[in-house]
Design a protein around this motif. Structure first.
Motif, short mmCIF file in Angstrom:
data_model
loop_
_atom_site.label_atom_id
_atom_site.label_comp_id
_atom_site.label_asym_id
_atom_site.label_seq_id
_atom_site.Cartn_x
_atom_site.Cartn_y
_atom_site.Cartn_z
N ASP A 178 -4.78 4.33 0.43
CA ASP A 178 -4.66 3.25 -0.54
C ASP A 178 -5.17 1.94 0.07
O ASP A 178 -5.89 1.17 -0.58
CB ASP A 178 -3.20 3.11 -0.98
CG ASP A 178 -3.01 2.08 -2.08
OD1 ASP A 178 -3.86 2.01 -2.99
OD2 ASP A 178 -1.99 1.35 -2.03
N TYR A 222 0.83 -1.21 0.00
CA TYR A 222 0.00 0.00 0.00
C TYR A 222 0.86 1.26 0.00
O TYR A 222 1.90 1.30 0.65
CB TYR A 222 -0.92 0.03 1.23
CG TYR A 222 -1.68 -1.25 1.43
CD1 TYR A 222 -2.74 -1.60 0.60
CD2 TYR A 222 -1.31 -2.15 2.44
CE1 TYR A 222 -3.43 -2.79 0.77
CE2 TYR A 222 -2.00 -3.34 2.61
CZ TYR A 222 -3.04 -3.66 1.78
OH TYR A 222 -3.71 -4.83 1.95
N LYS A 234 -8.40 -0.20 -1.29
CA LYS A 234 -8.29 -1.62 -1.67
C LYS A 234 -9.24 -2.49 -0.85
O LYS A 234 -9.82 -3.43 -1.38
CB LYS A 234 -6.84 -2.08 -1.57
CG LYS A 234 -6.01 -1.48 -2.70
CD LYS A 234 -4.59 -1.90 -2.69
CE LYS A 234 -3.89 -1.29 -3.91
NZ LYS A 234 -2.47 -1.28 -3.82
N GLU A 241 -12.66 -1.83 -2.30
CA GLU A 241 -12.80 -2.47 -3.61
C GLU A 241 -13.05 -3.96 -3.47
O GLU A 241 -13.89 -4.53 -4.17
CB GLU A 241 -11.56 -2.21 -4.48
CG GLU A 241 -11.74 -2.56 -5.92
CD GLU A 241 -12.86 -1.79 -6.60
OE1 GLU A 241 -13.57 -2.41 -7.42
OE2 GLU A 241 -13.07 -0.60 -6.31
#
Length: 172
Positions: free
Chosen positions: A34, A29, A38, A41
């Motif tokens: 970030d 990361y 993730k 997501e």
């Protein structure tokens, strides 16, 4: 994140909690945001598949299937759903969920998005926002009604409209 928000979490806290080296964190990361993106997501991918099945169940009138799917969603992701939908709402994630829900619904109806009138676009946004709002309200109220009852409320609101449904329930 639930306790103090993403902006106050340090990389040191994450690496201590996860029992990993700082370098390992940075290997995967860029920064805390970030990592969050993730995680979201990954959750999003799983949730979208489940939401697609729920929409199909609503459109087919299969409440039992919807309840099984809804319970599956919360068994697998209850903490994250509660965090990102109710406690610390993430607008980006919610927008993605709504947009995906709209695409799935249009696909099931056999309608291309570019064929929608402006009024239809508003109605679709209303429906997507209402679905998410009902789920958020259910989470905020600690799932105070069974998933079967929530599914009936959603179906009633979708098929009969919210005002007609409120009036109908008042008569019962």
């Amino acid at each position: 994140m639930e306790k103090k928000g993403i902006e106050k979490i340090t990389i040191g806290e994450i690496t201590r909690e996860a029992k990993i080296y700082r370098g390992t964190f940075y290997y995967y990361y860029q920064d805390i945001y970030d990592l969050l993106a993730k995680v979201q997501e990954q959750i999003f991918e799983e949730v979208i598949g489940i939401i697609s099945r729920m929409i199909e169940g609503f459109m087919n009138g299969n409440l039992e299937e919807i309840c099984i799917i809804m319970n599956q969603l919360f068994e697998n992701h209850e903490e994250m759903m509660t965090l990102f939908i109710a406690k610390k709402p993430d607008v980006t994630l919610q927008r993605k969920i709504k947009e995906c829900g709209k695409r799935v619904a249009l696909d099931k109806l056999g309608i291309e998005e570019n064929q929608l009138s402006i009024e239809q676009r508003y109605l679709l946004e209303y429906i997507a926002s209402a679905q998410l709002g009902l789920i958020r309200y259910w989470i905020e109220n600690k799932k105070d009604i069974p998933a079967t009852q929530l599914a009936k409320v959603v179906q009633m609101a979708n098929l009969k409209g919210p005002f007609t449904s409120i009036k109908q329930l008042a008569r019962i």
